[in-house]
Write a protein that holds these residues in place. Structure first.
Motif, PDB file in Angstrom:
ATOM      1  N   VAL A  81      45.110 -25.429  42.471  1.00 41.88           N
ATOM      2  CA  VAL A  81      44.533 -26.687  42.024  1.00 41.88           C
ATOM      3  C   VAL A  81      45.580 -27.797  42.134  1.00 41.88           C
ATOM      4  O   VAL A  81      46.750 -27.607  41.813  1.00 41.88           O
ATOM      5  CB  VAL A  81      44.041 -26.563  40.573  1.00 41.88           C
ATOM      6  N   THR A  82      45.157 -28.959  42.608  1.00 45.12           N
ATOM      7  CA  THR A  82      46.037 -30.127  42.642  1.00 45.12           C
ATOM      8  C   THR A  82      45.509 -31.154  41.635  1.00 45.12           C
ATOM      9  O   THR A  82      44.623 -30.860  40.850  1.00 45.12           O
ATOM     10  CB  THR A  82      46.098 -30.726  44.047  1.00 45.12           C
ATOM     11  N   GLY A  83      46.062 -32.350  41.687  1.00 45.75           N
ATOM     12  CA  GLY A  83      45.599 -33.380  40.764  1.00 45.75           C
ATOM     13  C   GLY A  83      46.581 -33.595  39.637  1.00 45.75           C
ATOM     14  O   GLY A  83      47.755 -33.218  39.735  1.00 45.75           O
ATOM     15  N   PRO A  84      46.146 -34.194  38.532  1.00 48.09           N
ATOM     16  CA  PRO A  84      47.049 -34.526  37.421  1.00 48.09           C
ATOM     17  C   PRO A  84      47.725 -33.288  36.852  1.00 48.09           C
ATOM     18  O   PRO A  84      47.131 -32.203  36.804  1.00 48.09           O
ATOM     19  CB  PRO A  84      46.114 -35.172  36.389  1.00 48.09           C
ATOM     20  N   LEU A  85      48.965 -33.465  36.419  1.00 53.04           N
ATOM     21  CA  LEU A  85      49.702 -32.376  35.789  1.00 53.04           C
ATOM     22  C   LEU A  85      49.164 -32.135  34.381  1.00 53.04           C
ATOM     23  O   LEU A  85      48.755 -33.066  33.684  1.00 53.04           O
ATOM     24  CB  LEU A  85      51.188 -32.713  35.721  1.00 53.04           C
ATOM     25  N   SER A  86      49.207 -30.882  33.960  1.00 52.33           N
ATOM     26  CA  SER A  86      48.767 -30.537  32.605  1.00 52.33           C
ATOM     27  C   SER A  86      49.855 -30.775  31.571  1.00 52.33           C
ATOM     28  O   SER A  86      49.568 -30.884  30.382  1.00 52.33           O
ATOM     29  CB  SER A  86      48.351 -29.066  32.555  1.00 52.33           C
ATOM     30  N   ARG A  87      51.097 -30.807  32.035  1.00 51.09           N
ATOM     31  CA  ARG A  87      52.277 -30.947  31.183  1.00 51.09           C
ATOM     32  C   ARG A  87      52.357 -29.810  30.161  1.00 51.09           C
ATOM     33  O   ARG A  87      52.690 -29.998  28.995  1.00 51.09           O
ATOM     34  CB  ARG A  87      52.328 -32.315  30.499  1.00 51.09           C
ATOM     35  N   ARG A  88      52.059 -28.622  30.669  1.00 49.74           N
ATOM     36  CA  ARG A  88      52.167 -27.406  29.858  1.00 49.74           C
ATOM     37  C   ARG A  88      52.753 -26.287  30.704  1.00 49.74           C
ATOM     38  O   ARG A  88      52.470 -26.178  31.901  1.00 49.74           O
ATOM     39  CB  ARG A  88      50.794 -26.968  29.343  1.00 49.74           C
ATOM     40  N   PHE A  89      53.569 -25.444  30.080  1.00 50.24           N
ATOM     41  CA  PHE A  89      54.081 -24.238  30.709  1.00 50.24           C
ATOM     42  C   PHE A  89      53.487 -23.020  30.004  1.00 50.24           C
ATOM     43  O   PHE A  89      53.320 -23.012  28.781  1.00 50.24           O
ATOM     44  CB  PHE A  89      55.607 -24.146  30.607  1.00 50.24           C
TER      45      PHE A  89
END
Length: 252
Positions: A131-139
């Motif tokens: 998946v591409t697009g905005p980052l989730s900003r989660r690891f």
């Protein structure tokens, strides 16, 4: 006469068939806890071994659930499998367990499949895209043994962390875009990583050791100290923070 089947189709079918076996064992309700996990490991391993003996008798083999006689080191092609990754999760009714099947040639995965049977999906290197697009900003990190380095990198980047069980489930959650990376330290084995890495690389994700070096498989010592799987656009930042953590902790 054995019907000829391609490597990728064989890997995919093994992952799916193994998932069906494991779900069948659990759905009977006749075993619980450790006995359920042990039965799943043994029966899935036996089925995989018989399938590969019939369809790829000349290839090498490495599995968590089988004796490693090291003859695989003389083979160009080696199947590296974990019939049940996340035995604890499987035994306790959680969904974050997986089936790992990978074919490695000259140390690199050439086809791989990661099955998440409770979710009804098998991720295949032959047909996968991250998946591409905005980052989730989660690891995503280990649920049972969250490593200090992952928390350090998350803090430096302003990320949240979430624990999940199986290594395969964690890696595939990055592919799905639920998380931007999977960071692990504290040790795994080749069967934990070969299939998830094979699928992740095919999907266009970055995969390496925490020091940025390439992960290779079919080594005599099957222990792998660490792993990062992440979206390629953040890999430089992740690796830089991993290096800073290593230096601060005397591991440079």
């Amino acid at each position: 006469m054995t019907v000829e089947i391609s490597d990728s189709r064989l890997a995919n079918h093994i992952a799916e068939g193994c998932g069906d076996i494991l779900k069948g064992i659990r759905s009977s309700g006749l075993l619980r806890g450790l006995a359920l996990g042990d039965a799943g490991d043994v029966l899935a391993q036996e089925w995989i071994s018989r399938v590969l003996d019939q369809h790829r008798p000349e290839d090498g083999f490495l599995s968590e659930e089988d004796t490693d006689d090291l003859t695989r080191l003389q083979k160009k092609r080696v199947w590296i499998v974990d019939p049940l990754d996340g035995t604890k999760e499987f035994s306790t009714g959680r969904q974050d367990w997986a089936v790992h099947i990978a074919l490695v040639e000259d140390g690199k995965p050439v086809c791989a499949a990661v099955g998440l049977p409770d979710l009804g999906v098998t991720f295949k290197s032959s047909d996968v895209r991250a998946v591409t697009g905005p980052l989730s900003r989660r690891f995503v990190i280990s649920r049972n043994r969250p490593p200090a380095v992952s928390k350090y990198i998350a803090e430096q980047m302003g990320y949240e962390t979430k624990g999940i069980g199986s290594a395969g489930a964690k890696a595939m959650s990055v592919l799905l875009g639920d998380y931007d990376g999977y960071i692990h330290s504290g040790g795994q084995y080749e069967w934990d990583q070969a299939a998830p890495v094979g699928v992740a690389i095919a999907a266009g994700l970055w995969c390496s050791r925490l020091d940025g070096t390439e992960i290779t498989f079919n080594n005599e010592d099957t222990f792998v100290p660490d792993l990062v799987i992440c979206r390629p656009e953040i890999k430089d930042e992740v690796l830089a923070h991993a290096a800073a953590f290593a230096e601060a902790n005397g591991n440079s």
